[in-house]
Each structure stands twice: as C-alpha cells, then as structure tokens.
Design a protein around this motif. Sequence first.
Motif, PDB file in Angstrom:
ATOM      1  N   VAL A  61       0.822  -1.205   0.000  1.00 20.86           N
ATOM      2  CA  VAL A  61       0.000   0.000   0.000  1.00 20.86           C
ATOM      3  C   VAL A  61       0.864   1.266   0.000  1.00 20.86           C
ATOM      4  O   VAL A  61       0.635   2.204  -0.763  1.00 20.86           O
ATOM      5  N   HIS A  62       1.880   1.267   0.864  1.00 16.11           N
ATOM      6  CA  HIS A  62       2.680   2.483   1.068  1.00 16.11           C
ATOM      7  C   HIS A  62       4.052   2.072   1.575  1.00 16.11           C
ATOM      8  O   HIS A  62       4.180   1.590   2.698  1.00 16.11           O
ATOM      9  N   TYR A  63       5.087   2.204   0.738  1.00 13.43           N
ATOM     10  CA  TYR A  63       6.446   1.902   1.215  1.00 13.43           C
ATOM     11  C   TYR A  63       7.502   2.756   0.498  1.00 13.43           C
ATOM     12  O   TYR A  63       8.531   2.258   0.070  1.00 13.43           O
ATOM     13  N   HIS A  67      11.221   1.471  -0.351  1.00 21.09           N
ATOM     14  CA  HIS A  67      11.198   0.881  -1.686  1.00 21.09           C
ATOM     15  C   HIS A  67      10.970   1.864  -2.834  1.00 21.09           C
ATOM     16  O   HIS A  67      10.471   1.466  -3.882  1.00 21.09           O
ATOM     17  N   SER A  68      11.330   3.152  -2.653  1.00 19.36           N
ATOM     18  CA  SER A  68      11.361   4.017  -3.842  1.00 19.36           C
ATOM     19  C   SER A  68      12.805   4.031  -4.351  1.00 19.36           C
ATOM     20  O   SER A  68      13.752   3.823  -3.577  1.00 19.36           O
ATOM     21  N   LEU A  69      12.970   4.250  -5.644  1.00 20.34           N
ATOM     22  CA  LEU A  69      14.314   4.248  -6.236  1.00 20.34           C
ATOM     23  C   LEU A  69      15.187   5.332  -5.605  1.00 20.34           C
ATOM     24  O   LEU A  69      16.350   5.098  -5.270  1.00 20.34           O
ATOM     25  N   LEU A  70      14.596   6.514  -5.412  1.00 21.02           N
ATOM     26  CA  LEU A  70      15.362   7.623  -4.833  1.00 21.02           C
ATOM     27  C   LEU A  70      15.869   7.265  -3.439  1.00 21.02           C
ATOM     28  O   LEU A  70      17.040   7.477  -3.104  1.00 21.02           O
ATOM     29  N   LEU A 115       6.209   0.120  -7.137  1.00 25.90           N
ATOM     30  CA  LEU A 115       7.480   0.649  -6.638  1.00 25.90           C
ATOM     31  C   LEU A 115       7.617   2.112  -7.069  1.00 25.90           C
ATOM     32  O   LEU A 115       7.759   2.400  -8.259  1.00 25.90           O
ATOM     33  N   PRO A 116       7.587   3.051  -6.111  1.00 29.19           N
ATOM     34  CA  PRO A 116       7.696   4.469  -6.492  1.00 29.19           C
ATOM     35  C   PRO A 116       9.112   4.813  -6.961  1.00 29.19           C
ATOM     36  O   PRO A 116      10.082   4.248  -6.463  1.00 29.19           O
ATOM     37  N   LEU A 117       9.207   5.738  -7.912  1.00 32.21           N
ATOM     38  CA  LEU A 117      10.527   6.227  -8.320  1.00 32.21           C
ATOM     39  C   LEU A 117      11.091   7.137  -7.230  1.00 32.21           C
ATOM     40  O   LEU A 117      12.271   7.166  -6.977  1.00 32.21           O
ATOM     41  N   TRP A 118      10.214   7.912  -6.612  1.00 35.27           N
ATOM     42  CA  TRP A 118      10.573   8.711  -5.435  1.00 35.27           C
ATOM     43  C   TRP A 118       9.315   8.792  -4.583  1.00 35.27           C
ATOM     44  O   TRP A 118       8.214   8.518  -5.091  1.00 35.27           O
ATOM     45  N   PRO A 119       9.433   9.147  -3.293  1.00 36.65           N
ATOM     46  CA  PRO A 119       8.234   9.213  -2.456  1.00 36.65           C
ATOM     47  C   PRO A 119       7.173  10.130  -3.079  1.00 36.65           C
ATOM     48  O   PRO A 119       7.442  11.297  -3.356  1.00 36.65           O
ATOM     49  N   GLY A 120       6.006   9.572  -3.354  1.00 34.01           N
ATOM     50  CA  GLY A 120       4.932  10.335  -3.990  1.00 34.01           C
ATOM     51  C   GLY A 120       5.026  10.353  -5.504  1.00 34.01           C
ATOM     52  O   GLY A 120       4.137  10.877  -6.176  1.00 34.01           O
TER      53      GLY A 120
END
Length: 219
Positions: A61-63, A67-70, A115-120
């Motif tokens: 849901v939210h990580y 787990h974002s690339l940035l 998987l986010p690239l950056w948060p948000g």
Amino acid sequence: MFAGHFGLALAAKRATPRTSLGTLFLGAQLLDLVWPVFLIVGIEQVRIVPGLMAASPFDFVHYPWTHSLLMACAWGMLVGGIYFAARRDARGAAIVGALVVSHWVLDFPMHRPDLPLWPGGPVVGLGLWRSIPITLLLEAILFGGGALAYARATVAHNRIGSIGYGVLVAFIAVAYLSVVFGPPPADAHAMAWTTLVMWLFVPVGAWIDRHRTLRTAAA
Ligand SMILES: [Zn+2]
C-alpha cells in the motif's frame, strides 16, 4: 524477490573479497530489513491479499521510504558512506552501496507497478510475480549462480565454513520455497514481526564468512 538478493550478495564477494558476507547480505537486503521496522512503527503499510499475484500475496500500500528508487539510492549512499568511514575501502564501500540499490533494481521486474521512483512519484514494476515458473526460474538463476560463485571464490577451513555454508544455502532456498508455496501470512502485523528474523542473516553470514578464506589467499 527474496533469494535472488542473497545471490547477488554472495556473488559480490569476488568483487570485494575483504568485505564480510554479513555486510554484503546487509547491503543487498537492507530495504527488506528496514521495511518490517517501518511497518511496525506505522511509517509504511502493507495488506495481505491472498491470490493477488501468483507468487506474492502482498499489496504494498505504502512503502516509499524503503522501496522508492530515490530512497534506495539514499540508503545506498548512507550505508556506503558508513562502510567507507569504518574501513577506508572505497571499492568495498561502492559495492556495498550498489548492493543496496540493486535490491530495488531486482524488485522492479517482480513487483506489479507499486514501486515508487521517489516518495509520492510514479510507480513502476513489471509484475513477473504473476508467473510462478518465471519467478522461480529467476530466483534460482540468481541465487544458484551467487551461491556457486561464493563457493568457488572462497574455500572452507573447517566444518562451519563447509557444512555451515551448505546449511545456510539450503535454508535460504527452503525458506523461500515455503514462502511461495506455503499459506499466505494471516496478519500483516504479525508478518512484520516475523520478518525481523531476516536480520539474523547478517551475523550468520559474517560468522560463516570468517570460516572461509579467499581461494587466491589460500593458494
Ligand atoms: Zn524488497
């Protein structure tokens, strides 16, 4: 991905022989080691949805912080920086840092676009977890290849190094298969607490590594 991360850590031993296997495990699995901690304190969230993907019931849901690339790059720089400060080994520090980022890179083909690239930021993922055969094949190639590479790069000087290493490899393989083929965890909170045992791979990896020597050094 699970076993494949360990595979890459094992394979990295050849590239940075003076780095302990425990440290290599810590690098390759750092995002999954911090993740349950963040779940427990409520910074990140996961839901368990049985049948969501063939090889994974997790709805991430939210990580963004693990787990974002940035953030993977930020964690990599942090861990690489600490390693350099402690050991003054630029090559080792770069490899340990790269292993941290490799976790995200290896997760990318497996996860659905979560998987986010950056948060948000935008989310990505190729969703190979939809196929059990492809998942097992990739895990087996990475883990089997890494386990073999480590065994070839080093030589055991006692039974902890030889049998202990065999047990560790078998344990990771069995643990992974039981995750894929076993029943999904009943409760996300309990799962987070259980996942904390993954931290044990760090001291166990370091312990076994101390009982093996580089093949070049032994020759
Ligand atoms: Zn992960």
